[in-house]
Design a protein around this motif. Structure first.
Motif, PDB file in Angstrom:
ATOM      1  N   MET A 101       0.528  -1.071   0.461  1.00 37.53           N
ATOM      2  CA  MET A 101      -0.039   0.416  -0.077  1.00 37.53           C
ATOM      3  C   MET A 101       0.795   0.757   0.109  1.00 37.53           C
ATOM      4  O   MET A 101       2.064   0.996  -0.332  1.00 37.53           O
ATOM      5  N   SER A 102       0.226   2.493   0.428  1.00 37.27           N
ATOM      6  CA  SER A 102       1.385   3.275   0.063  1.00 37.27           C
ATOM      7  C   SER A 102       1.873   3.679   1.230  1.00 37.27           C
ATOM      8  O   SER A 102       2.003   2.889   1.963  1.00 37.27           O
ATOM      9  N   ILE A 103       2.842   4.983   1.154  1.00 37.13           N
ATOM     10  CA  ILE A 103       3.434   5.289   2.017  1.00 37.13           C
ATOM     11  C   ILE A 103       3.042   5.553   3.459  1.00 37.13           C
ATOM     12  O   ILE A 103       3.018   5.026   4.578  1.00 37.13           O
ATOM     13  N   TYR A 104       2.064   6.146   3.011  1.00 37.36           N
ATOM     14  CA  TYR A 104       1.077   6.591   4.802  1.00 37.36           C
ATOM     15  C   TYR A 104       0.228   5.818   5.220  1.00 37.36           C
ATOM     16  O   TYR A 104       0.555   5.613   6.134  1.00 37.36           O
ATOM     17  N   ASP A 105       0.019   4.760   3.862  1.00 35.69           N
ATOM     18  CA  ASP A 105      -1.154   3.445   4.832  1.00 35.69           C
ATOM     19  C   ASP A 105       0.021   2.416   5.466  1.00 35.69           C
ATOM     20  O   ASP A 105      -0.189   1.671   6.347  1.00 35.69           O
ATOM     21  N   ASN A 106       0.888   2.388   5.610  1.00 35.21           N
ATOM     22  CA  ASN A 106       1.713   1.914   5.764  1.00 35.21           C
ATOM     23  C   ASN A 106       1.953   1.837   6.905  1.00 35.21           C
ATOM     24  O   ASN A 106       2.003   1.218   8.469  1.00 35.21           O
ATOM     25  N   ARG A 112      -4.859   2.217  12.473  1.00 36.39           N
ATOM     26  CA  ARG A 112      -5.932   1.421  12.769  1.00 36.39           C
ATOM     27  C   ARG A 112      -6.552   0.241  12.805  1.00 36.39           C
ATOM     28  O   ARG A 112      -8.017   0.308  13.454  1.00 36.39           O
ATOM     29  N   ILE A 113      -5.664  -0.763  12.824  1.00 36.52           N
ATOM     30  CA  ILE A 113      -6.110  -2.047  12.914  1.00 36.52           C
ATOM     31  C   ILE A 113      -6.623  -1.988  14.364  1.00 36.52           C
ATOM     32  O   ILE A 113      -7.241  -2.171  15.465  1.00 36.52           O
ATOM     33  N   HIS A 114      -5.830  -0.483  14.756  1.00 34.91           N
ATOM     34  CA  HIS A 114      -6.306  -1.171  17.122  1.00 34.91           C
ATOM     35  C   HIS A 114      -7.219   0.007  16.892  1.00 34.91           C
ATOM     36  O   HIS A 114      -6.915   1.278  18.349  1.00 34.91           O
ATOM     37  N   GLY A 115      -7.841   1.313  16.540  1.00 31.63           N
ATOM     38  CA  GLY A 115      -9.207   1.550  16.344  1.00 31.63           C
ATOM     39  C   GLY A 115      -9.113   3.275  15.816  1.00 31.63           C
ATOM     40  O   GLY A 115     -10.185   3.429  16.025  1.00 31.63           O
ATOM     41  N   ILE A 116      -7.781   3.613  15.531  1.00 35.84           N
ATOM     42  CA  ILE A 116      -7.909   5.184  15.390  1.00 35.84           C
ATOM     43  C   ILE A 116      -8.482   5.473  13.945  1.00 35.84           C
ATOM     44  O   ILE A 116      -7.795   4.465  13.304  1.00 35.84           O
ATOM     45  N   ARG A 117      -8.805   6.254  13.684  1.00 30.09           N
ATOM     46  CA  ARG A 117     -10.064   6.443  12.543  1.00 30.09           C
ATOM     47  C   ARG A 117     -10.439   7.930  12.070  1.00 30.09           C
ATOM     48  O   ARG A 117      -9.903   8.361  11.880  1.00 30.09           O
ATOM     49  N   LYS A 119      -9.237  11.495  10.870  1.00 35.38           N
ATOM     50  CA  LYS A 119      -8.036  11.381   9.998  1.00 35.38           C
ATOM     51  C   LYS A 119      -6.818  11.896  10.256  1.00 35.38           C
ATOM     52  O   LYS A 119      -5.801  12.028  10.238  1.00 35.38           O
ATOM     53  N   LYS A 120      -7.322  13.174  10.753  1.00 35.18           N
ATOM     54  CA  LYS A 120      -6.095  14.439  11.674  1.00 35.18           C
ATOM     55  C   LYS A 120      -5.207  13.329  12.413  1.00 35.18           C
ATOM     56  O   LYS A 120      -3.778  14.025  12.437  1.00 35.18           O
ATOM     57  N   GLU A 121      -5.709  12.563  13.257  1.00 37.82           N
ATOM     58  CA  GLU A 121      -4.729  12.334  14.161  1.00 37.82           C
ATOM     59  C   GLU A 121      -4.017  11.107  13.448  1.00 37.82           C
ATOM     60  O   GLU A 121      -2.920  11.618  13.899  1.00 37.82           O
ATOM     61  N   LEU A 122      -4.809  10.596  12.299  1.00 36.76           N
ATOM     62  CA  LEU A 122      -3.212   9.471  11.365  1.00 36.76           C
ATOM     63  C   LEU A 122      -2.751  10.319  10.827  1.00 36.76           C
ATOM     64  O   LEU A 122      -1.507   9.953  11.334  1.00 36.76           O
ATOM     65  N   GLY A 123      -2.602  10.949  10.173  1.00 36.21           N
ATOM     66  CA  GLY A 123      -1.805  12.032   9.997  1.00 36.21           C
ATOM     67  C   GLY A 123      -1.067  12.570  10.857  1.00 36.21           C
ATOM     68  O   GLY A 123       0.403  12.553  10.675  1.00 36.21           O
ATOM     69  N   ARG A 124      -1.300  12.993  11.855  1.00 33.09           N
ATOM     70  CA  ARG A 124      -0.140  13.339  13.395  1.00 33.09           C
ATOM     71  C   ARG A 124       0.595  12.277  13.029  1.00 33.09           C
ATOM     72  O   ARG A 124       1.865  12.893  13.063  1.00 33.09           O
ATOM     73  N   ILE A 125       0.202  10.966  12.985  1.00 31.87           N
ATOM     74  CA  ILE A 125       0.890   9.634  14.019  1.00 31.87           C
ATOM     75  C   ILE A 125       1.775   9.401  12.886  1.00 31.87           C
ATOM     76  O   ILE A 125       2.452   9.722  13.029  1.00 31.87           O
ATOM     77  N   VAL A 126       1.551   9.347  11.803  1.00 35.56           N
ATOM     78  CA  VAL A 126       2.357   9.054  10.321  1.00 35.56           C
ATOM     79  C   VAL A 126       3.032  10.529  10.792  1.00 35.56           C
ATOM     80  O   VAL A 126       4.971   9.962   9.820  1.00 35.56           O
ATOM     81  N   GLU A 127       3.329  11.585  10.456  1.00 34.49           N
ATOM     82  CA  GLU A 127       4.269  12.713   9.903  1.00 34.49           C
ATOM     83  C   GLU A 127       4.859  12.197  11.885  1.00 34.49           C
ATOM     84  O   GLU A 127       6.602  12.821  10.989  1.00 34.49           O
ATOM     85  N   HIS A 128       4.456  11.751  12.663  1.00 33.15           N
ATOM     86  CA  HIS A 128       5.398  11.952  13.529  1.00 33.15           C
ATOM     87  C   HIS A 128       6.572  10.834  13.598  1.00 33.15           C
ATOM     88  O   HIS A 128       8.042  11.219  13.743  1.00 33.15           O
ATOM     89  N   TYR A 129       5.664   9.820  13.103  1.00 34.91           N
ATOM     90  CA  TYR A 129       6.995   8.122  13.159  1.00 34.91           C
ATOM     91  C   TYR A 129       7.619   8.296  12.276  1.00 34.91           C
ATOM     92  O   TYR A 129       8.852   8.323  11.988  1.00 34.91           O
ATOM     93  N   LEU A 130       7.392   8.824  10.583  1.00 35.73           N
ATOM     94  CA  LEU A 130       8.289   9.257   9.876  1.00 35.73           C
ATOM     95  C   LEU A 130       9.187   9.879  10.335  1.00 35.73           C
ATOM     96  O   LEU A 130      10.298  10.193   9.779  1.00 35.73           O
TER      97      LEU A 130
ATOM     98  N   ALA B 176      -1.791  -7.419  14.006  1.00 37.16           N
ATOM     99  CA  ALA B 176      -3.255  -7.078  13.567  1.00 37.16           C
ATOM    100  C   ALA B 176      -3.869  -9.079  13.605  1.00 37.16           C
ATOM    101  O   ALA B 176      -2.752  -9.667  13.783  1.00 37.16           O
ATOM    102  N   THR B 177      -4.470  -9.025  12.995  1.00 36.79           N
ATOM    103  CA  THR B 177      -5.646 -10.355  13.483  1.00 36.79           C
ATOM    104  C   THR B 177      -5.480 -11.229  11.813  1.00 36.79           C
ATOM    105  O   THR B 177      -4.786 -10.529  10.916  1.00 36.79           O
ATOM    106  N   ARG B 178      -5.191 -12.402  11.877  1.00 33.09           N
ATOM    107  CA  ARG B 178      -4.885 -12.780  10.444  1.00 33.09           C
ATOM    108  C   ARG B 178      -6.315 -12.700  10.219  1.00 33.09           C
ATOM    109  O   ARG B 178      -6.142 -12.433   8.522  1.00 33.09           O
ATOM    110  N   LEU B 179      -7.358 -12.738  10.419  1.00 34.14           N
ATOM    111  CA  LEU B 179      -8.219 -11.882   9.664  1.00 34.14           C
ATOM    112  C   LEU B 179      -8.353 -10.241   8.662  1.00 34.14           C
ATOM    113  O   LEU B 179      -8.070 -10.217   7.504  1.00 34.14           O
TER     114      LEU B 179
END
Ligand code: ADP
Ligand code: MG
Lengths: 253, 283
Positions: A101-106, A112-117, A119-130, B176-179
């Motif tokens: 997937m894209s750099i951002y999505d990586n 995301r899988i741990h529940g952060i939805r 957009k602003k928050e995700l953008g901040r996280i991506v920038e911070h860790y990059l 991540a889970t398997r799914l």
């Protein structure tokens, strides 16, 4: 030097089918230090590392006995939530494997899988860790380009950012610089030295010089056995065991 | 010339010949269908259903069969995708490598792949009789999806098996889970291959006559319900070619041309889509 323990391994045995890859390993991994696992190839370094985040579980025919305590909890306890354990550790593999997937999505994948939805928050996280993995300046104009287009060195830093983005306590690296050119390796090493203020870092390497540059603590494995472990200045400079001496002198490798 | 050079040249020669055989077959088929079908092709063919006496050479077209085929192959493909994807992700993400169930499933796909399509038709027909159903679009969709299921699953399985272990680990290591790993990472990595599998299966489904003859039946009207019979292009070609009237036989070639063009369009679109999705693949 005084060490506070972060991961405590007790009588760990790992079998692949009938082959015993780790034999009765007992060792304490110090908190907020760089621990380097050394030893000739095939001696069980990867297996030990993958036991910490229970990636050994995903392999077939693997039997594990013994205990690994993390924050006072045995990670091999059947009641433990495996995704919860893994979230506490970032993993860098030998060859970087960006997600398709894209750099951002990586970077956003974990959050995301741990529940952060948000957009602003995700953008901040991506920038911070990059930024934390010193990749930001190189990719800030093409965050939505495929991660597969990055160079290997950049991909490895992306994998670092991706791992950090789930806010782990521990960073695991399995020969994380072995696929990289010297310049990229140096950058990754530099990151580790800075990150150890906040994270416990465990790295496998077969490069003795790298071990000398990075290690606070050293674990020497040979054919699945723990031969010697201790502070870097003891093990690398003045080892007690004959086997360790020979390895460090380059007689066995 | 040395012996090894001769071997090299002989092999090169064989390669050229083989390639030529494949290419000329393709060109000859396309040429036959185009030369014989194009003169008979007109707007009415693709915009009208058969009028009374169509099969005797009066006006009308094969819109019923075009729409029927698209519905049927489309429906069967969707049904087969939903089953294949689940089975294949199960085989590769959940099942252990040495699992007997996984080995047996793969073996079954191979056997099912080899079964002639008329057998699927007959099987569908038997089931329909058992449940007292009549020929219908739905029965056709089910028979065709059974026919293409092993093709699609086997092809998907091959591509997903190529996904490196480390990519699974990369996702698991993040908690991540398997799914989640299966659908967000593995399916994405294998997407170009999955698309190819889907299109190969669609092509096989839309071109097959034997599996639909007893199940979907045939009708001169456009299907408007899953529970009514549906016409298909292969059967339309079959019926038209079977009449003694030359104009109608030409229309069979025109219908074959339409079917070929549909398949060509699908192939080209799939190439473009595959290209688009390949950029994310990590090797
Ligand atoms: N998936 C596996 N299945 C079976 N045996 C394995 C597997 N992974 C590693 N081994 C065996 O376990 C031993 C330790 O391997 P590993 O932990 O990869 O060593 P290292 O990382 O030090 O090179 C080796 O003898 C290797 O052959
Ligand atoms: Mg290794």
């Amino acid at each position: 030097m005084e060490f506070k323990t972060h991961i405590s391994v007790q009588n760990l045995d790992v079998f692949y089918g009938t082959e015993r890859a780790l034999k009765d390993i007992t060792v304490d991994i110090p908190d907020k230090k760089i621990t380097v696992i050394i030893g000739p190839s095939g001696c069980g370094k990867t297996t030990l590392l993958k036991s910490f985040n229970r990636l050994v579980d995903s392999m077939d025919e693997v039997k594990v006995s013994g205990k690994v305590f993390l924050d006072g909890e045995n990670i091999f306890d059947p009641k433990v939530e495996i995704t919860h354990i893994r979230k506490k550790m970032g993993l860098l593999s030998q060859k970087p494997f960006p997600l398709p997937m894209s750099i951002y999505d990586n970077v956003a994948y974990g959050p995301r899988i741990h529940g952060i939805r948000d957009k602003k928050e995700l953008g901040r996280i991506v920038e911070h860790y990059l930024k934390q993995s010193s990749l930001w300046d190189e990719v800030k104009d093409r965050l939505h380009a495929p991660a597969s287009r990055l160079s290997l060195g950049q991909q490895q830093r992306l994998c670092l950012a991706r791992g950090l983005a789930v806010e782990p306590e521990i960073i695991l690296g399995d020969e994380p610089t072995s696929a990289l050119d010297p310049k990229s390796s140096q950058r990754i090493e530099q990151r580790f030295l800075e990150l150890k203020r906040e994270y416990t870092i465990v790295i496998v390497t077969h490069i003795l010089r790298q071990a000398m540059r990075l290690a606070d603590y050293v674990v020497f494995l040979y054919l699945g056995e723990l031969i010697e472990h201790g502070p870097a200045e003891d093990i690398l400079v003045d080892p007690k065991e004959e086997m360790t001496k020979e390895y460090i002198k380059g007689i066995i490798s | 010339m040395s012996r090894r050079n001769i071997e090299e040249n002989v092999f090169k020669g064989l390669m050229v010949v083989s390639t030529l055989i494949i290419l000329s077959t393709l060109v000859l088929i396309l040429a036959t269908v185009t030369v014989k079908g194009l003169p008979a092709l007109n707007l009415a063919m693709i915009t009208q259903t058969p009028k009374g006496g169509y099969y005797l050479g009066k006006e009308g077209g094969v819109l019923n069969a075009i729409v029927g085929s698209l519905y049927l192959a489309g429906g069967a493909t969707l049904l087969a995708i939903s089953i294949s994807l689940v089975v294949v992700l199960y085989l590769n993400v959940y099942a252990k490598k040495d699992s007997h169930l996984a080995a047996f499933t793969r073996f079954s796909f191979d056997v099912l792949w080899g079964i002639p399509s008329i057998v699927y038709g007959a099987f569908g027909f038997t089931i329909m009789i058992f449940f007292g159903l009549r020929t219908s679009l739905l029965a056709g969709i089910i028979a065709v999806s059974l026919l293409i299921l092993p093709i699609m699953s086997r092809a998907m399985d091959e591509v997903i098996r190529m996904v490196p272990e480390e990519l699974f680990d990369a996702s698991y290591a993040l908690g991540a889970t398997r799914l989640e790993t299966a659908f967000k990472v593995i399916a994405r990595q294998a997407l170009p291959g999955i698309l190819t599998a889907v299109l190969v299966a669609f092509g096989r489904g839309i071109g097959d006559a034997a599996s639909v003859i007893f199940t979907a039946g045939f009708t001169d009207s456009i299907p408007y319900s899953l529970f009514r019979p549906a016409a298909t292009l292969p059967l339309a070609i079959f019926f038209q070619l079977g009449t003694p009237i030359p104009e109608v036989q030409d229309r069979a070639y025109a219908s074959a041309l339409i079917l070929t063009v549909i398949i060509l369009i699908i192939s080209v679109v799939s190439r473009i889509l595959t290209k688009k999705f390949t950029k994310h693949i990590v090797k």
